[in-house]
Design a protein around this motif. Structure first.
Motif, PDB file in Angstrom:
ATOM      1  N   ALA A 112      -6.286  12.388 -10.568  1.00  0.00           N
ATOM      2  CA  ALA A 112      -6.471  11.189 -11.183  1.00  0.00           C
ATOM      3  C   ALA A 112      -5.619  10.631 -12.085  1.00  0.00           C
ATOM      4  CB  ALA A 112      -8.048  11.035 -11.788  1.00  0.00           C
ATOM      5  N   LYS A 113      -5.185   9.215 -11.569  1.00  0.00           N
ATOM      6  CA  LYS A 113      -4.094   8.633 -12.518  1.00  0.00           C
ATOM      7  C   LYS A 113      -4.802   7.627 -13.622  1.00  0.00           C
ATOM      8  CE  LYS A 113      -1.018  10.256  -9.716  1.00  0.00           C
ATOM      9  NZ  LYS A 113      -0.020  11.201 -10.156  1.00  0.00           N
ATOM     10  N   PRO A 164      -6.542  -0.402 -10.051  1.00  0.00           N
ATOM     11  CA  PRO A 164      -5.200  -0.835  -9.279  1.00  0.00           C
ATOM     12  C   PRO A 164      -5.571  -0.088  -7.837  1.00  0.00           C
ATOM     13  CG  PRO A 164      -4.723   0.954 -10.746  1.00  0.00           C
ATOM     14  CD  PRO A 164      -5.996   0.423 -11.166  1.00  0.00           C
ATOM     15  N   VAL A 165      -4.849  -0.834  -6.743  1.00  0.00           N
ATOM     16  CA  VAL A 165      -5.307  -0.294  -5.484  1.00  0.00           C
ATOM     17  C   VAL A 165      -4.463   0.997  -5.182  1.00  0.00           C
ATOM     18  CG1 VAL A 165      -3.204  -1.575  -4.541  1.00  0.00           C
ATOM     19  CG2 VAL A 165      -5.214  -1.149  -3.017  1.00  0.00           C
ATOM     20  N   ASN A 166      -4.988   1.807  -4.134  1.00  0.00           N
ATOM     21  CA  ASN A 166      -4.312   2.907  -3.763  1.00  0.00           C
ATOM     22  C   ASN A 166      -3.988   3.949  -5.207  1.00  0.00           C
ATOM     23  OD1 ASN A 166      -4.247   2.493  -0.987  1.00  0.00           O
ATOM     24  ND2 ASN A 166      -2.440   0.974  -1.389  1.00  0.00           N
ATOM     25  N   THR A 167      -4.976   3.905  -6.033  1.00  0.00           N
ATOM     26  CA  THR A 167      -4.898   4.800  -7.264  1.00  0.00           C
ATOM     27  C   THR A 167      -6.188   5.594  -7.239  1.00  0.00           C
ATOM     28  OG1 THR A 167      -3.700   3.038  -8.369  1.00  0.00           O
ATOM     29  CG2 THR A 167      -4.598   4.852  -9.596  1.00  0.00           C
ATOM     30  N   ASP A 168      -5.949   6.966  -7.505  1.00  0.00           N
ATOM     31  CA  ASP A 168      -7.169   7.737  -7.618  1.00  0.00           C
ATOM     32  C   ASP A 168      -7.734   7.398  -9.104  1.00  0.00           C
ATOM     33  OD1 ASP A 168      -6.473   8.875  -5.285  1.00  0.00           O
ATOM     34  OD2 ASP A 168      -5.786  10.952  -5.853  1.00  0.00           O
ATOM     35  N   VAL A 169      -8.911   7.133  -9.119  1.00  0.00           N
ATOM     36  CA  VAL A 169      -9.860   6.810 -10.095  1.00  0.00           C
ATOM     37  C   VAL A 169     -10.866   7.841 -10.594  1.00  0.00           C
ATOM     38  CG1 VAL A 169     -11.018   4.824 -11.488  1.00  0.00           C
ATOM     39  CG2 VAL A 169      -9.159   4.230 -10.148  1.00  0.00           C
ATOM     40  N   ARG A 170     -10.719   8.511 -11.638  1.00  0.00           N
ATOM     41  CA  ARG A 170     -11.840   9.324 -12.135  1.00  0.00           C
ATOM     42  C   ARG A 170     -12.924   8.594 -12.775  1.00  0.00           C
ATOM     43  NH1 ARG A 170      -9.162  12.431 -15.298  1.00  0.00           N
ATOM     44  NH2 ARG A 170      -8.788  13.957 -13.908  1.00  0.00           N
ATOM     45  N   VAL A 171     -14.224   8.584 -12.463  1.00  0.00           N
ATOM     46  CA  VAL A 171     -15.330   7.917 -13.247  1.00  0.00           C
ATOM     47  C   VAL A 171     -16.187   8.985 -13.916  1.00  0.00           C
ATOM     48  CG1 VAL A 171     -16.884   6.305 -12.851  1.00  0.00           C
ATOM     49  CG2 VAL A 171     -15.153   6.057 -11.499  1.00  0.00           C
ATOM     50  N   LEU A 172     -16.256   8.665 -15.393  1.00  0.00           N
ATOM     51  CA  LEU A 172     -17.223   9.798 -16.213  1.00  0.00           C
ATOM     52  C   LEU A 172     -18.462   8.968 -16.265  1.00  0.00           C
ATOM     53  CD1 LEU A 172     -14.547  11.021 -18.642  1.00  0.00           C
ATOM     54  CD2 LEU A 172     -15.304  12.058 -16.253  1.00  0.00           C
ATOM     55  N   VAL A 173     -19.590   9.585 -15.966  1.00  0.00           N
ATOM     56  CA  VAL A 173     -20.816   8.726 -15.840  1.00  0.00           C
ATOM     57  C   VAL A 173     -21.807   9.261 -16.886  1.00  0.00           C
ATOM     58  CG1 VAL A 173     -22.555   7.503 -14.801  1.00  0.00           C
ATOM     59  CG2 VAL A 173     -20.242   7.832 -13.397  1.00  0.00           C
ATOM     60  N   THR A 174     -22.447   8.570 -17.698  1.00  0.00           N
ATOM     61  CA  THR A 174     -23.263   9.124 -18.628  1.00  0.00           C
ATOM     62  C   THR A 174     -24.387   7.878 -19.000  1.00  0.00           C
ATOM     63  OG1 THR A 174     -23.935  10.203 -20.639  1.00  0.00           O
ATOM     64  CG2 THR A 174     -22.177   8.469 -20.780  1.00  0.00           C
ATOM     65  N   ALA A 175     -25.402   8.187 -19.807  1.00  0.00           N
ATOM     66  CA  ALA A 175     -26.254   7.339 -20.271  1.00  0.00           C
ATOM     67  C   ALA A 175     -26.518   7.252 -21.837  1.00  0.00           C
ATOM     68  CB  ALA A 175     -27.567   7.290 -19.134  1.00  0.00           C
ATOM     69  N   ALA A 176     -27.046   6.228 -22.226  1.00  0.00           N
ATOM     70  CA  ALA A 176     -27.409   6.311 -23.545  1.00  0.00           C
ATOM     71  C   ALA A 176     -29.000   6.271 -24.127  1.00  0.00           C
ATOM     72  CB  ALA A 176     -27.141   4.965 -24.316  1.00  0.00           C
ATOM     73  N   ASP A 177     -29.785   6.095 -22.850  1.00  0.00           N
ATOM     74  CA  ASP A 177     -31.328   6.130 -23.233  1.00  0.00           C
ATOM     75  C   ASP A 177     -31.965   7.017 -22.031  1.00  0.00           C
ATOM     76  OD1 ASP A 177     -30.851   4.089 -20.951  1.00  0.00           O
ATOM     77  OD2 ASP A 177     -30.602   2.780 -22.763  1.00  0.00           O
ATOM     78  N   VAL A 178     -32.135   6.510 -20.732  1.00  0.00           N
ATOM     79  CA  VAL A 178     -32.563   7.118 -19.518  1.00  0.00           C
ATOM     80  C   VAL A 178     -31.706   7.424 -18.666  1.00  0.00           C
ATOM     81  CG1 VAL A 178     -35.019   5.947 -20.097  1.00  0.00           C
ATOM     82  CG2 VAL A 178     -33.401   5.140 -18.602  1.00  0.00           C
ATOM     83  N   PHE A 203     -12.962   7.783  -6.977  1.00  0.00           N
ATOM     84  CA  PHE A 203     -12.674   6.905  -5.755  1.00  0.00           C
ATOM     85  C   PHE A 203     -11.385   6.667  -5.799  1.00  0.00           C
ATOM     86  CE2 PHE A 203     -13.849   4.147  -8.963  1.00  0.00           C
ATOM     87  CZ  PHE A 203     -13.035   2.754  -8.731  1.00  0.00           C
ATOM     88  N   ARG A 204     -10.790   5.986  -4.589  1.00  0.00           N
ATOM     89  CA  ARG A 204      -9.428   5.381  -4.293  1.00  0.00           C
ATOM     90  C   ARG A 204      -9.806   4.400  -3.384  1.00  0.00           C
ATOM     91  NH1 ARG A 204      -6.363   8.576  -0.601  1.00  0.00           N
ATOM     92  NH2 ARG A 204      -6.564  10.299  -2.064  1.00  0.00           N
ATOM     93  N   ALA A 205      -9.728   3.251  -3.828  1.00  0.00           N
ATOM     94  CA  ALA A 205      -9.957   1.790  -3.286  1.00  0.00           C
ATOM     95  C   ALA A 205      -8.363   1.491  -2.457  1.00  0.00           C
ATOM     96  CB  ALA A 205     -10.525   0.828  -4.258  1.00  0.00           C
ATOM     97  N   GLU A 206      -8.447   1.573  -1.147  1.00  0.00           N
ATOM     98  CA  GLU A 206      -7.433   1.325  -0.375  1.00  0.00           C
ATOM     99  C   GLU A 206      -7.219  -0.038   0.004  1.00  0.00           C
ATOM    100  OE1 GLU A 206      -7.012   5.793   1.275  1.00  0.00           O
ATOM    101  OE2 GLU A 206      -7.981   4.184   2.450  1.00  0.00           O
ATOM    102  N   ARG A 207      -8.136  -1.217  -0.437  1.00  0.00           N
ATOM    103  CA  ARG A 207      -7.818  -2.378   0.016  1.00  0.00           C
ATOM    104  C   ARG A 207      -8.190  -3.381  -1.263  1.00  0.00           C
ATOM    105  NH1 ARG A 207     -11.180  -5.294   4.758  1.00  0.00           N
ATOM    106  NH2 ARG A 207     -11.073  -7.548   4.325  1.00  0.00           N
ATOM    107  N   GLU A 208      -7.462  -4.416  -1.630  1.00  0.00           N
ATOM    108  CA  GLU A 208      -7.739  -5.207  -2.566  1.00  0.00           C
ATOM    109  C   GLU A 208      -9.126  -6.157  -2.492  1.00  0.00           C
ATOM    110  OE1 GLU A 208      -4.496  -7.524  -4.176  1.00  0.00           O
ATOM    111  OE2 GLU A 208      -2.919  -5.774  -3.685  1.00  0.00           O
ATOM    112  N   GLY A 209      -9.643  -6.488  -3.552  1.00  0.00           N
ATOM    113  CA  GLY A 209     -10.902  -7.180  -3.228  1.00  0.00           C
ATOM    114  C   GLY A 209     -11.918  -6.826  -4.103  1.00  0.00           C
TER     115      GLY A 209
END
Length: 266
Positions: A112-113, A164-178, A203-209
């Motif tokens: 991931a970048k 940015p497009v064509n970039t490996d994006v790491r997403v860390l997901v959590t929650a504050a309540d439920v 994810f790596r989005a390979e198309r702008e939009g």
């Protein structure tokens, strides 16, 4: 990959469309593989359904009362019993192998970048960018009366996640309540945000939009009003947005970026 798996230029992607059947067009490698796996399962279950239907019709015709006044009293058949045990096992193996490969591939980014932290609240999302200035912002739904032309209802957020497009994006997901769930159909991403736990996806989005998702875990009264909006831009546009975001949004520790810059200058 199948012709229908990848979004073609000029098609509307990133959001549901009227009378659309099937998965949203793919714009990421994980989504490509998920579409292929979906198509594989569709073929397998279709063939099984046709086979069972043929058996049912055959039994209805061949063993009807008028054709068999004296019913068979056969108690077992070794060959048939072996076949109906081995064949389902082979089918499950055919399904399991690509399934496990896809699960491991979609689990964590190989390199991931960019890292983004998504925090679910009742009922909005907060985002943190620890790699680019360590800033944070909230994303709330835009009310119907405030929508601009072209903005989809119930899917538009006031502050947008930009990557940015064509970039490996790491997403860390959590929650504050439920428990909440960060879901983006066009990326084939759906990860639960659990209080006290940090889950990871990529994810790596390979198309702008601009791409839209929603919270996909029932989290209370306004569960249907937690949109997720991700804007995929060029590397140059992303670098420019980061500089603007550092000034516009607060830092993760709650201080103002402008005040922090002023203190450093002194």
């Amino acid at each position: 990959m199948p012709a229908l798996a990848r979004a073609e230029e000029g098609t509307l992607v990133g959001q549901p469309t009227p009378w659309h059947i099937g998965l949203q067009p793919s714009v990421s490698p994980v989504s490509d593989q998920m579409h292929n796996f979906h198509n594989l399962l569709l073929w397998i279950i279709t063939l099984i359904t046709i086979f069972v239907l043929i058996l049912l019709v055959y039994v209805l015709v061949r063993f009807r009362a008028s054709a068999n006044p004296v019913p068979s009293k056969t108690s077992h058949n070794t060959l048939i019993e072996v076949v109906w045990t081995v064949v389902p096992i082979l089918i499950l193996i055919v399904i399991a192998v690509p399934s496990f490969k896809l699960l491991y591939y979609a689990d964590k980014a190989p390199d991931a970048k960019l890292t983004i932290k998504a925090i679910g609240h009742q009922w909005y999302w907060s985002y943190e960018y620890p790699d680019n200035g360590n800033f944070t912002f909230d994303a709330n739904i835009v009310q119907t009366a405030d929508l601009k032309p072209g903005q989809p209802r119930l899917l538009t957020a006031d502050n947008v996640v930009v990557v940015p497009v064509n970039t490996d994006v790491r997403v860390l997901v959590t929650a504050a309540d439920v428990i909440h769930s960060w879901a983006m159909p066009a990326f084939a991403v759906k990860k639960d945000g659990v209080p006290g736990r940090l889950n990871e996806t990529w994810f790596r989005a390979e198309r702008e939009g601009t791409y839209y998702g929603q919270c996909s875990e029932l989290c209370g009264q306004l569960h249907g009003y937690m949109p997720i909006e991700v804007k995929v831009v060029s590397q140059e546009a992303y670098a420019k947005w980061v500089e603007e975001a550092k000034k516009k949004y607060a830092s993760v520790d709650g201080s103002s970026p402008r005040l922090a810059d002023a203190s450093l200058a002194q």
